[in-house]
Write an enzyme that holds these catalytic residues in place. Structure first.
Site, PDB file in Angstrom:
ATOM      1  N   GLY A 164      -3.128  -5.650   3.523  1.00 43.54           N
ATOM      2  CA  GLY A 164      -2.263  -6.275   2.815  1.00 43.54           C
ATOM      3  C   GLY A 164      -2.420  -7.102   1.421  1.00 43.54           C
ATOM      4  N   GLY A 165      -3.403  -6.242   1.069  1.00 44.54           N
ATOM      5  CA  GLY A 165      -3.755  -6.944  -0.420  1.00 44.54           C
ATOM      6  C   GLY A 165      -4.767  -8.215  -0.841  1.00 44.54           C
ATOM      7  CE  LYS A 201     -13.396   5.185 -11.742  1.00 48.46           C
ATOM      8  NZ  LYS A 201     -14.841   4.557 -12.733  1.00 48.46           N
ATOM      9  CE1 TYR A 202      -7.146  -0.784  -8.655  1.00 45.96           C
ATOM     10  CE2 TYR A 202      -7.054  -0.754 -11.586  1.00 45.96           C
ATOM     11  CZ  TYR A 202      -6.360  -0.611 -10.908  1.00 45.96           C
ATOM     12  OH  TYR A 202      -5.317  -0.978 -10.475  1.00 45.96           O
ATOM     13  CG  HIS A 235      -2.174  -4.772  -3.160  1.00 40.25           C
ATOM     14  ND1 HIS A 235      -2.645  -3.390  -3.781  1.00 40.25           N
ATOM     15  CD2 HIS A 235      -2.789  -5.999  -3.608  1.00 40.25           C
ATOM     16  CE1 HIS A 235      -3.579  -3.743  -4.839  1.00 40.25           C
ATOM     17  NE2 HIS A 235      -2.822  -5.067  -4.559  1.00 40.25           N
ATOM     18  NE  ARG A 291       0.297  -1.328  10.874  1.00 38.72           N
ATOM     19  CZ  ARG A 291       0.887  -1.475  10.094  1.00 38.72           C
ATOM     20  NH1 ARG A 291       2.488  -0.585  10.566  1.00 38.72           N
ATOM     21  NH2 ARG A 291       1.349  -1.805   9.254  1.00 38.72           N
ATOM     22  CB  VAL A 294       8.368  -0.418   7.973  1.00 39.59           C
ATOM     23  CG1 VAL A 294       9.168  -1.026   7.665  1.00 39.59           C
ATOM     24  CG2 VAL A 294       6.970  -1.990   8.659  1.00 39.59           C
TER      25      VAL A 294
END
Length: 447
Positions: A164-165, A201-202, A235, A291, A294
């Site tokens: 979740g960031g 790496k971004y 995110h 899982r 959503v």
């Protein structure tokens, strides 16, 4: 097949699971907090058990209370839905010890893929492409500096136990990296009780692509195509579509084959999702969700496969009802997550729904457990429904989505419907030209 399934969740996903069970002739048990006594899944289930006060910690995350509910009602299986205990290895292990089937993978697989560092190591060993970065946990700042020099700036610091960031920070220089490490460690410790970090790496403007997979205990494995989840805020996914506008048939088949082979090699059981960042024609593994997602309805829309039904069948020891050769992708589907939030500030908007009218017609599905007069409690996630639209192609899907958003009426609280009404008329979205930072850039521009 199971005789009675306890649904360890709430809201739209609890109702979704109940419907699948009902169609399969399986009785259901709804567990609920005192705040959810009037919830739709509680009204429709064969039996219901109150497991605690409004706080999720004291109810939906209360493992002893859920085990007791299973014993009181004689439930022989538990479906965890998503969130709450759905990726809790300890919960899966306890159910097994009590002779109750967990409708999901083994506790060992949940534990393995829940540790982001071990998940990445495992993914590499199974032939899944990964983002360049640290091979394990970053324990010192000096180690982080070395990895950053090897991969090149900017880099992304992430919590090993995260999601979740939270515990995720970008560093564009050596000076920013030290601060990013200390902040990420503190966030990770507070959110997950574990301050272990790793680095990658971004990537500048990647898309978020995930592949739905499914495997049974008879050696059968299949992938159900991909979902594009690039429209995100902080995110958190806001809108998803399948197939991705960024991929062609050959790329889809290639990544699907890689994932299916890996899942078979892992010995995985049930449904799961392998998530990737995609940039310049390359896929980079992020994580695996062990899982139900959503956004599973858009995959159901383009394949015609009931994923929850297959989950239940597999957990009962049965074979999947199809093979990879049987999977056919038809048309295009988009899902909008309708939240009880202010569409401008995203502040939660709990309260009583005065009027509730859902759109309908060909190719329109709404998964929601709310109704006129229902009070949205302030204690849980703000998701109140999912609008899922399917068309023969993306253009027809977009036209149907615009019409459905115009028809959707929820009065008494604020919702994110106006945001989607704006998005579906944006040229970049219409053309499928967006990335994981696009929505936040759009929101800043229109603030």
């Amino acid at each position: 097949m199971f005789e009675k399934v306890l649904i360890a969740n709430r809201g739209e996903i609890a109702l979704r699971i109940h419907r699948a069970c009902r169609e399969m002739g399986i009785k259901t048990v709804a567990v609920h907090s005192t705040a959810d006594a009037d919830a739709m899944h509680v009204r429709l289930a064969n039996e219901s058990v109150c497991i605690g006060p409004p706080s999720a910690t004291d109810s939906y995350l209360n493992i002893p209370a859920i085990i007791s509910a299973c014993e009181i009602t004689g439930a022989d299986a538990v479906h965890p839905g998503y969130g709450f205990l759905s990726e809790n290895a300890k919960f899966a292990d306890i159910l097994k010890a009590h002779g109750i089937t967990f409708i999901g993978p083994s506790g060992d697989h949940i534990r393995l893929m829940g540790d982001k560092i071990q998940a990445k190591v495992t993914a590499k060993s199974l032939g899944i492409p990964c983002v360049p970065g640290s091979d394990g946990a970053i324990t010192t700042d000096e180690q982080a500096y070395k990895v950053a020099e090897e991969t090149g700036y900017p880099v992304l610091v992430k919590a090993a136990a995260g999601g979740g960031g939270r515990g995720m920070k970008v560093a564009r220089s050596r000076g920013e990296l030290s601060s990013a490490l200390s902040t990420a460690r503190a966030e990770a410790k507070a959110a997950f009780g574990d301050d272990a970090l790793y680095m990658e790496k971004y990537l500048g403007q990647p898309r978020h692509i995930e592949v739905q997979v499914i495997a049974d205990s008879h050696g059968n494995v299949a992938h159900l195509g991909e979902r594009d989840c690039s429209l995100q805020r902080r995110h958190q996914k806001v809108l998803e579509e399948s197939p991705s506008p960024a991929l062609n048939t050959a790329q889809r088949a290639e990544i699907g084959g890689i994932v299916s082979k890996a899942i078979k090699g892992l010995g995985y059981l049930g449904v799961g999702t392998i998530e990737f960042l995609y940039e310049d024609g390359q896929f980079f593994f992020i994580e695996m969700n062990t899982r139900l997602q959503v956004e599973h309805p858009i995959t159901e829309a383009v394949t015609g496969i009931d994923i929850v039904r297959e989950q239940i069948r597999i957990a009962a020891g049965m074979e999947m009802s199809f093979t990879q050769d049987d999977v056919e992708f038809s048309g295009h589907a988009i899902e909008c997550r309708i939240n009880a939030e202010d569409p401008k500030t995203f502040a939660p908007s709990p309260g009583t729904i005065k009027d509730f009218h859902t759109p309908g017609g060909l190719g329109v599905r709404v998964d929601s457990a709310v109704y006129s007069g229902y009070r949205i409690p302030p204690y849980y996630d703000s998701l109140i429904g999912k609008l899922v639209v399917h068309g023969r192609n993306r253009n027809e899907c977009l036209m149907r989505l615009r019409r459905s958003l115009h028809e959707f009426v929820i009065d008494g609280i604020k919702t994110t419907i106006p945001l989607f009404q704006e998005l579906v008329n944006e040229p970049d979205f219409i053309n499928g030209e967006y990335h994981i930072h696009w929505l936040e850039d759009f929101l800043k521009k229109n603030a």
